[in-house]
Design a protein around this motif. Structure first.
Motif, PDB file in Angstrom:
ATOM      1  N   LEU A  95       3.336 -78.071  43.296  1.00  0.00           N
ATOM      2  CA  LEU A  95       2.654 -77.890  42.018  1.00  0.00           C
ATOM      3  C   LEU A  95       1.849 -76.593  42.016  1.00  0.00           C
ATOM      4  O   LEU A  95       1.938 -75.792  41.080  1.00  0.00           O
ATOM      5  CB  LEU A  95       1.746 -79.086  41.746  1.00  0.00           C
ATOM      6  CG  LEU A  95       0.906 -79.033  40.462  1.00  0.00           C
ATOM      7  CD1 LEU A  95       1.799 -78.934  39.237  1.00  0.00           C
ATOM      8  CD2 LEU A  95       0.012 -80.262  40.367  1.00  0.00           C
TER       9      LEU A  95
ATOM     10  N   LEU B 111       7.601 -86.855  37.277  1.00  0.00           N
ATOM     11  CA  LEU B 111       7.575 -85.459  37.693  1.00  0.00           C
ATOM     12  C   LEU B 111       8.583 -85.245  38.812  1.00  0.00           C
ATOM     13  O   LEU B 111       8.578 -85.969  39.801  1.00  0.00           O
ATOM     14  CB  LEU B 111       6.182 -85.064  38.184  1.00  0.00           C
ATOM     15  CG  LEU B 111       5.026 -85.262  37.202  1.00  0.00           C
ATOM     16  CD1 LEU B 111       3.725 -84.809  37.833  1.00  0.00           C
ATOM     17  CD2 LEU B 111       5.275 -84.499  35.910  1.00  0.00           C
TER      18      LEU B 111
ATOM     19  N   VAL C 247       5.504 -76.468  34.182  1.00  0.00           N
ATOM     20  CA  VAL C 247       4.050 -76.510  34.315  1.00  0.00           C
ATOM     21  C   VAL C 247       3.337 -76.152  33.015  1.00  0.00           C
ATOM     22  O   VAL C 247       2.160 -76.492  32.829  1.00  0.00           O
ATOM     23  CB  VAL C 247       3.570 -75.582  35.459  1.00  0.00           C
ATOM     24  CG1 VAL C 247       3.990 -76.146  36.805  1.00  0.00           C
ATOM     25  CG2 VAL C 247       4.089 -74.162  35.274  1.00  0.00           C
TER      26      VAL C 247
END
Length: 511
Positions: free
Chosen positions: A265, A131, A230
């Protein structure tokens, strides 16, 4: 009507929902599990956030595992931040034994061991999908909050981002950001001063030190391309929600990197997901284990940002769940936003512990069936105090609960099982590639080199125009300087050509 029947009626009325729900366990009265007193969580309110708390070894992680399993079986994907490495077993079926059989009978649920669809991920060197996020995506405000900059330093950070936007200099990683900061007070000082005003070298040096501190926690592995989308968290396989496990076992001693990733995030999800409002079930649930690492090492500005996102992200259909030792680990302003509270046992070894237990008990509804502070210290493993929100947003009765057992493995995966799981991933080929396209670092290097060449050419012309000296006459020193410069230009050009060729050969996609 006796106390037992009163208790059953009390729980039944409080935990009776019209829509779908998750069966968490069964109520306990006078330390005996009671059949017919199921404790449930309505799916409709799973976007109202929650807390899973308790002392080490009381079963917090297994409770998190149970909730993630039941969400997956209802088609709801989840993201689990796994700092202890305990959650990979979700991918394999659990084993049946007499203890689980007895517990399942008491709770009145069937046990069927099964593995769930799991995606392993990492922001460091752990196995799984890598990520990443670019510095540009963070923006000057969020970047300043993470680096804990003061007002003056924030102004410089905003200037840097503005300059890069105006001059089309992509800020992809921390190397780019450091290069621009160096440029601001060195080669580009005159240009920056003309456009934006003077910048103090001392301010730049302070920001540089803070970036280096972030790099020392491993952030260079996180900042860069390809940025994670996402929407890849919101997937189902055969009707089951995918459980994305972000393996963070090697960054436990790097809390700044952990909080940086968590905040990025949450921000990306909030900015990307459309408004959903209240629906029959959440779109995504996030579970943040060892949450105290986030709050204990975050500035007030960073906590304010987390609080704002937690308040607003519910409307996106996203639930956020914090897993920690005591509710006091979570700031009160955030704690007040959490609808589901699951409290495992606490230990009263010191006066400080006893004070924390009294404060913890005050976070839960008053119950005529329990003395909350006493129950907190006497619960066994796999038991917890539970209160949720019903479909009208009203807290359910507090229940001392015997929790159900996980249907997946209550242990970690072996190395060969991890490798097999990663090899089958559809996201690994997409994200586990090294991309080094032209960014601020390369473009400023070129700009500086061109300026040096132009300055050298201008010097040579001026020397040739000097009276009394032949135009083509050069000294040995001048020959050496020109040859050195040619070699440097050749190396720069070769480096850029090589990078472009490698990008073309490996099929890297420019963003």
């Amino acid at each position: 009507m006796g106390k037992l029947e009163d208790f059953k009626t009390h729980l039944e009325s409080g935990y009776s929902f019209k829509g779908d729900s998750i069966i968490l366990g069964t109520g306990i009265l006078d330390y005996e599990p009671i059949q017919g007193a199921q404790v449930k969580i309505p799916l409709r309110t799973m976007n109202r956030h929650g807390l899973i708390a308790g002392a080490t070894g009381t079963g917090k992680t297994k409770t998190l595992q149970v909730i993630a399993e039941q969400l997956s079986l209802q088609g709801v994907p989840s993201v689990l931040m796994d700092l202890k490495g305990d959650l990979s077993g979700l991918a394999q079926p659990g084993t049946f034994n007499s203890h689980i059989e007895k517990r399942s009978q008491l709770i009145e649920v069937d046990f069927e061991g099964m593995g769930l669809p799991v995606e392993l991920m990492s922001i460091s060197n752990e196995k799984g999908v890598k990520l990443k996020a670019t510095v540009s995506e963070f923006g000057p405000v969020l970047m300043s909050q993470i680096l804990e900059l003061n007002d003056t330093q924030r102004g410089v950070m905003a200037l840097v981002f503005r300059y890069c936007d105006t001059h089309h200099l992509p800020l992809l990683d921390l190397r780019d950001l450091k290069k621009v900061l160096q440029f601001v007070i060195n080669e580009g000082k005159e240009e920056i001063t003309k456009e934006y005003g003077a910048v103090s070298p001392a301010t730049i040096n302070t920001i540089m030190r803070k970036i280096i501190e972030l790099e020392q926690q491993g952030a260079e592995n996180f900042f860069g391309e390809l940025s994670f989308e996402v929407d890849d968290f919101v997937r189902t396989v055969n009707g089951k929600g995918v459980v994305s496990i972000i393996r963070l076992t090697d960054i436990q001693n790097r809390p700044k990197l952990f909080s940086t990733f968590m905040l990025s995030l949450l921000s990306e999800i909030y900015e990307t997901f459309p408004e959903q409002g209240d629906s029959d079930k959440p779109k995504l649930c996030l579970f943040i284990d060892e949450a105290h690492l986030v709050f204990n090492n975050s500035s007030k500005d960073l906590i304010d940002k987390i609080e704002a996102i937690v308040k607003l992200i519910r409307s996106k259909g996203v639930g956020v769940y914090f897993c920690t030792q005591t509710p006091t680990d979570v700031p009160e302003r955030i704690l007040g936003q959490l609808g589901l509270k699951i409290q495992h046992a606490l230990r009263a070894f010191t006066a400080k512990d006893r004070t924390a237990i009294r404060r913890t008990a005050e976070n839960y509804p008053i119950s005529e069936y329990y003395k909350t502070d006493e129950v907190l210290t006497t619960m066994g493993i796999g038991e917890a105090l539970v209160t949720a929100l019903n479909e009208k947003g009203i807290p359910t009765p507090l229940s001392h609960t015997l929790l159900r057992a996980p249907v997946s493995r209550m242990d970690i995966l072996m190395e060969n099982e991890l490798d097999n799981l990663v090899s089958k991933s559809r996201l690994v080929p997409k994200y586990n590639v090294n991309i080094d396209r032209q960014s601020a670092f390369h473009l400023l290097d070129q700009k500086i080199t061109q300026a040096e060449i132009a300055a050298a050419n201008n010097t040579e012309v001026q020397q040739q125009k000097r009276p009394g000296r032949p135009a083509k006459e050069t000294s040995i020193l001048e020959d050496f300087s020109k040859n050195t410069m040619v070699r440097q230009i050749g190396r720069t050009i070769f480096r850029e050509i090589t990078r472009n060729l490698m990008g073309s050969i490996s099929g890297k996609k420019k963003k």
